[in-house]
Design a protein around this motif. Structure first.
Motif, PDB file in Angstrom:
ATOM      1  N   PRO A   3      23.368 -24.123 -54.872  1.00  0.00           N
ATOM      2  CA  PRO A   3      24.491 -25.062 -54.942  1.00  0.00           C
ATOM      3  C   PRO A   3      24.739 -25.471 -56.398  1.00  0.00           C
ATOM      4  N   ARG A   4      25.988 -25.783 -56.722  1.00  0.00           N
ATOM      5  CA  ARG A   4      26.290 -26.064 -58.120  1.00  0.00           C
ATOM      6  C   ARG A   4      27.391 -27.107 -58.279  1.00  0.00           C
ATOM      7  N   ILE A   5      27.363 -27.711 -59.448  1.00  0.00           N
ATOM      8  CA  ILE A   5      28.455 -28.575 -59.918  1.00  0.00           C
ATOM      9  C   ILE A   5      29.196 -27.805 -60.999  1.00  0.00           C
ATOM     10  N   VAL A   6      30.512 -27.798 -60.923  1.00  0.00           N
ATOM     11  CA  VAL A   6      31.323 -27.120 -61.933  1.00  0.00           C
ATOM     12  C   VAL A   6      32.135 -28.159 -62.689  1.00  0.00           C
ATOM     13  N   ILE A  57      33.011 -30.962 -58.235  1.00  0.00           N
ATOM     14  CA  ILE A  57      33.769 -30.590 -59.433  1.00  0.00           C
ATOM     15  C   ILE A  57      33.871 -31.814 -60.335  1.00  0.00           C
ATOM     16  N   LEU A  58      33.421 -31.650 -61.551  1.00  0.00           N
ATOM     17  CA  LEU A  58      33.475 -32.733 -62.534  1.00  0.00           C
ATOM     18  C   LEU A  58      34.701 -32.547 -63.418  1.00  0.00           C
ATOM     19  N   GLY A  59      35.648 -33.456 -63.316  1.00  0.00           N
ATOM     20  CA  GLY A  59      36.812 -33.449 -64.205  1.00  0.00           C
ATOM     21  C   GLY A  59      36.497 -34.320 -65.406  1.00  0.00           C
ATOM     22  N   MET A  60      36.642 -33.753 -66.609  1.00  0.00           N
ATOM     23  CA  MET A  60      36.192 -34.455 -67.807  1.00  0.00           C
ATOM     24  C   MET A  60      37.114 -34.186 -68.975  1.00  0.00           C
ATOM     25  N   ASP A  61      37.320 -35.190 -69.829  1.00  0.00           N
ATOM     26  CA  ASP A  61      38.072 -35.011 -71.069  1.00  0.00           C
ATOM     27  C   ASP A  61      37.157 -34.462 -72.159  1.00  0.00           C
TER      28      ASP A  61
END
Length: 485
Positions: A3-6, A113-117
């Protein structure tokens, strides 16, 4: 496949900040048996963003992929959706290409899912805290980190004969007293907002794009229910708020993490701050008033109350200045000690907020208690509020993203100096006129004719001030909790 975080990181000419952002991800403590993949979207870049991202990924052994966009007209929204299509496929593909077996396995392995600036940095263990919040309940669609503005370092720390002086100043890590003071005002404003959200249960009406962990199923629901080619839409200047409302419309919870922290850059000048807040506030007003978007939030009533509260603050100050000047001009001003009550309440409220603001300085607490900093900051926001609603009533829609980017890149400048000069010039003219026509203004006929209007104005101002004071009492009461900003 584990399993993963993208992580999706849109980056438009971010060569100065992308390394720091990726370093923050490399420092993270990952949940057990979870892997982290990072996708940097080099969006229409004309600098070294792509190269620096690749170098940093190799240096810190990140599972990093760099996607490049060309002629992307949708800015951040287009960049984020490019990453989404890279993982989940493009529903608008003319050839109807299917995902390979490996891509299907990979897609199923993505659990968050990590949304990042690109100019943000997660504090150590922030990703772990976001993960724990997201996995705590099946109906949570997104969890946002708590944001804190990074304080610029003192310029005085750099020796004037340092050969890298100009390069260090240009890096944005250093600032003068005004930039540091202005940064704290934004920190305190953010702290106030975060504390208010936590006091009311942690639900938020905007999952900020600086750092939010999403559940992929929730994003897919937004895509399917709204017939989109990606979760993010360009129909609003506040794409993160629009996405949050769509998640809530699909019955997903949107929360703020009580532990995860993300450090973000502040707007260092009056001009860039105004353009950023103008984009944020105009986008909020557009979502509240545009029925064509067909989105709503459980926080809609709260947002409208915030609009009314800001309007009331504007009326109170304009009315007070008008009545005070008129009363002094016709010699009809009488001081009452009851007016000290709202001043004391405001001082107590802002002192508490300053103390609860992370990494505050003694000077910030003192200026907050004296109401110098809060009043200046409030007036700037009131000016922005007025401009937003005037623009809303005009026939021409402004491009908030373009205005903010042009301001940050130095392509536009503010008229602050001209405005200050004009303000003091009006004061001088007003004082001269009052002194020159004093006999006429203080005559019995003028006083008798103006007195009824003056009294009516003071009565209205008194009622508005009572309401404002009760609101401040409520805010002070909410701050008694142990929540941290």
């Amino acid at each position: 496949m584990k399993p993963r975080i993208v992580a999706f990181i849109p980056a438009h000419n971010e060569e100065k900040s992308i390394r720091d952002c990726l370093c923050g991800l490399a420092d993270q403590t990952l949940p057990k048996d979870i892997e982290l993949d990072v996708i940097v979207i080099a969006d229409n870049c004309t600098d070294q963003t792509e190269e620096i991202a690749k170098q940093t990924g190799e240096e810190f052994k990140l599972n990093l992929t760099v996607l490049t966009t060309k002629n992307n007209k949708l800015r951040k929204v287009g960049a984020l959706n490019t990453a989404w299509k890279y993982v989940y496929g493009d529903v608008l593909d003319l050839y109807d290409q299917k995902l390979t077996p490996y891509q299907q396995f990979y897609k199923k392995s993505v659990k968050a899912i990590l949304g990042m600036d690109a100019d943000s940095r997660l504090a150590p263990k922030a990703l772990l805290h976001l993960w724990e919040g997201l996995r705590s309940s099946r109906n949570i669609g997104g969890v946002m980190a708590k944001y804190t503005m990074r304080m610029p370092k003192k310029k005085s720390l750099i020796p004037k004969d340092d050969v890298n002086y100009e390069e260090l100043i240009a890096s944005g890590e250093y600032g003068g007293p005004i930039a540091r003071w202005w940064t704290h005002q934004q920190k305190q404003d953010m702290a106030s907002w975060l504390l208010n959200l936590q006091y009311h249960g942690g639900s938020t009406y905007v999952l900020g794009g600086q750092a939010t962990l999403f559940r992929p199923e929730a994003l897919q629901d937004v895509v399917d229910e709204n017939r989109l080619d990606g979760p993010w839409q360009n129909d609003s200047d506040v794409e993160d708020m629009l996405l949050t409302w769509q998640l809530q419309k699909s019955k997903w919870k949107t929360l703020i993490s009580p532990k995860a922290r993300c450090f973000v850059d502040s707007m260092r000048s009056y001009h860039t701050f105004r353009q950023q807040r103008n984009k944020w506030k105009s986008g909020t007003v557009e979502l509240l008033t545009n029925s064509d978007l067909e989105v709503k939030t459980r926080h809609k009533g709260k947002l409208w109350r915030e609009q009314i509260k800001t309007f009331m603050e504007l009326i109170i100050r304009v009315l007070f200045v008008t009545l005070l000047v008129t009363a002094l001009a016709i010699d009809q001003f009488y001081w009452s000690w009851i007016w000290i009550i709202p001043i004391v309440l405001a001082s107590v409220l802002n002192t508490i907020l300053a103390l609860k603001t992370p990494m505050h300085r003694p000077i910030d607490v003192i200026l907050a208690g004296l109401l110098i900093s809060p009043e200046i900051y409030l007036w700037v926001n009131l000016i922005t509020f007025g401009q937003v609603w005037l623009d809303k009533l005009s026939a021409h829609k402004k491009d908030g993203w373009a205005n903010q980017y042009n301001a940050e890149s130095g392509k536009t400048s503010s008229k602050l100096i001209q405005g200050i000069i004009m303000f003091f010039l009006l004061i001088v003219i007003g004082v001269f006129a009052c002194l020159h026509f004093r006999d006429y203004l203080t005559s019995n006929s003028v006083q008798m004719s103006v007195y009824p209007y003056l009294m009516t104005g003071w009565v209205i101002l008194t009622f508005l001030t009572i309401i404002a004071s009760l609101i401040m009492l409520y805010q002070i009461w909410t701050l008694r909790g142990r929540h941290t900003a």
